[in-house]
Design a protein around this motif. Structure first.
Motif, PDB file in Angstrom:
ATOM      1  N   ARG A   1      40.619  30.960  60.324  1.00 55.79           N
ATOM      2  CA  ARG A   1      41.656  31.429  59.403  1.00 55.79           C
ATOM      3  C   ARG A   1      42.585  30.301  58.958  1.00 55.79           C
ATOM      4  O   ARG A   1      42.918  30.187  57.774  1.00 55.79           O
ATOM      5  CB  ARG A   1      42.473  32.544  60.062  1.00 55.79           C
TER       6      ARG A   1
ATOM      7  N   LYS B   1      43.253  28.996  55.222  1.00 60.61           N
ATOM      8  CA  LYS B   1      44.606  29.076  54.667  1.00 60.61           C
ATOM      9  C   LYS B   1      45.064  27.716  54.153  1.00 60.61           C
ATOM     10  O   LYS B   1      45.645  27.612  53.064  1.00 60.61           O
ATOM     11  CB  LYS B   1      45.579  29.588  55.734  1.00 60.61           C
TER      12      LYS B   1
ATOM     13  N   VAL C   1      43.859  36.269  54.285  1.00 60.40           N
ATOM     14  CA  VAL C   1      44.396  35.043  53.693  1.00 60.40           C
ATOM     15  C   VAL C   1      44.723  35.251  52.216  1.00 60.40           C
ATOM     16  O   VAL C   1      45.765  34.783  51.718  1.00 60.40           O
ATOM     17  CB  VAL C   1      43.389  33.888  53.884  1.00 60.40           C
TER      18      VAL C   1
END
Length: 315
Positions: free
Chosen positions: A125, A129, A159
């Motif tokens: 993640r 991001k 995201v």
């Protein structure tokens, strides 16, 4: 554009496209022969964005292998001015491959993509991001969603939602490809989840009618508006393009194509034309006409990535 600093005419917009770029085997000029290239729906849009607006930053976010063919792909991207700095390498996987077959300008595809490294693009993640944090316009597709596992889809949408909340413009092309999904229900539910995270949705009516059962083009537009999009552009082949943007609803009738050789990247190039156009002048009808002109030029030649004439470049 909704929720984006890219609407400031003094700022060059920063586009970030997320998805898979594959090895493309496309028909060559000699019947029965093929030429090797690299393409994929969101990458095609990133490429056309850069071709239309050389001053714009066009970044592609994905994963590739650690092999020679992946090196060639990255070199092609960099040579085209695409920012590939956030494409990670996989030691275990390489690139997916597809082959195009053409009949009367319409294309069909054969795919080999099970071991594609791009399937891992949302595994981390924070890495994902970071790849979009300085972007203004964040773009992905139904194919991006389809190649990810359930956890990856959740991570991507998390995201994207955060990006939208932070004021970035989030954009989604539903790009319905049932062969990539376990069922029509899984596909349509995932597509609507993705659409709910986005400001702009760019569906194609024929596919939407086939897989969502929409009675007409208005039903397609209203379904995505109800999901939370503020701009919906419903592509319609050679027919009228219906849209809602900035609270206004309308219809544009593009000129008919005079030559159809290869429709491989028609929608992808249209999306690039629209996104560049709407960021530059904010008028949906003008952006649609521009997008249609780019798509007409694209389908008049073979291959997904077609050089644009100088008078089509907007910078």
């Amino acid at each position: 554009m909704p929720n984006s600093s890219a609407s400031d005419a003094t700022q060059t917009p920063r586009f970030v496209s997320i998805g898979e770029c594959m090895i493309e085997m496309a028909p060559a000029s000699i019947d029965g022969e093929y030429k090797l290239g690299f393409a994929g729906d969101t990458f095609n849009t990133a490429w056309y964005i850069k071709a239309l607006s050389p001053s714009a930053q066009s970044r592609f976010v994905s994963r590739v292998g650690n092999d020679v063919v992946s090196d060639r792909m990255l070199a092609m991207m960099e040579g085209s001015g695409i920012d590939s700095s956030h494409i990670l390498r996989s030691k275990e996987r390489s690139l997916g491959l597809y082959m195009i077959s053409l009949k009367n300008g319409e294309r069909s595809f054969s795919y080999w993509r099970d071991s594609s490294a791009a399937r891992q693009l949302a595994d981390d993640r924070e890495t994902l991001k970071a790849a979009i944090d300085d972007g203004d316009v964040i773009y992905f597709s139904g194919i991006t969603m389809a190649i990810l596992d359930t956890v990856g889809r959740d991570t991507l949408l998390d995201v994207v939602r955060d990006a939208r909340a932070a004021g970035k413009t989030t954009v989604f092309d539903s790009n319905l490809r049932p062969r990539l999904w376990a069922s029509n229900t899984e596909m349509t539910e995932a597509v609507m989840r993705a659409a709910s995270a986005c400001d702009i949705v760019l569906p194609s009516f024929d596919d939407e009618q086939d897989h969502f059962g929409d009675a007409d083009i208005t039903a397609t537009r209203e379904r995505y508006l109800s999901a939370g999009a503020t701009t919906v552009i419903v592509k319609n082949g050679e027919g009228d393009v219906h849209y809602t943007h900035d609270g206004k609803t309308g219809m544009v009738t593009p000129p008919a194509a005079t030559s159809v050789v290869d429709t491989t990247s028609a929608g992808d190039s249209f999306n690039a034309g629209f996104l560049v156009g709407i960021t530059k002048h904010g008028i949906a009808a003008d952006a649609i006409l521009q997008a249609s002109a780019v798509a007409r030029h694209c389908i008049s030649q073979k291959g997904a990535l077609v050089p644009l004439p100088a008078d089509m470049v907007l910078d």
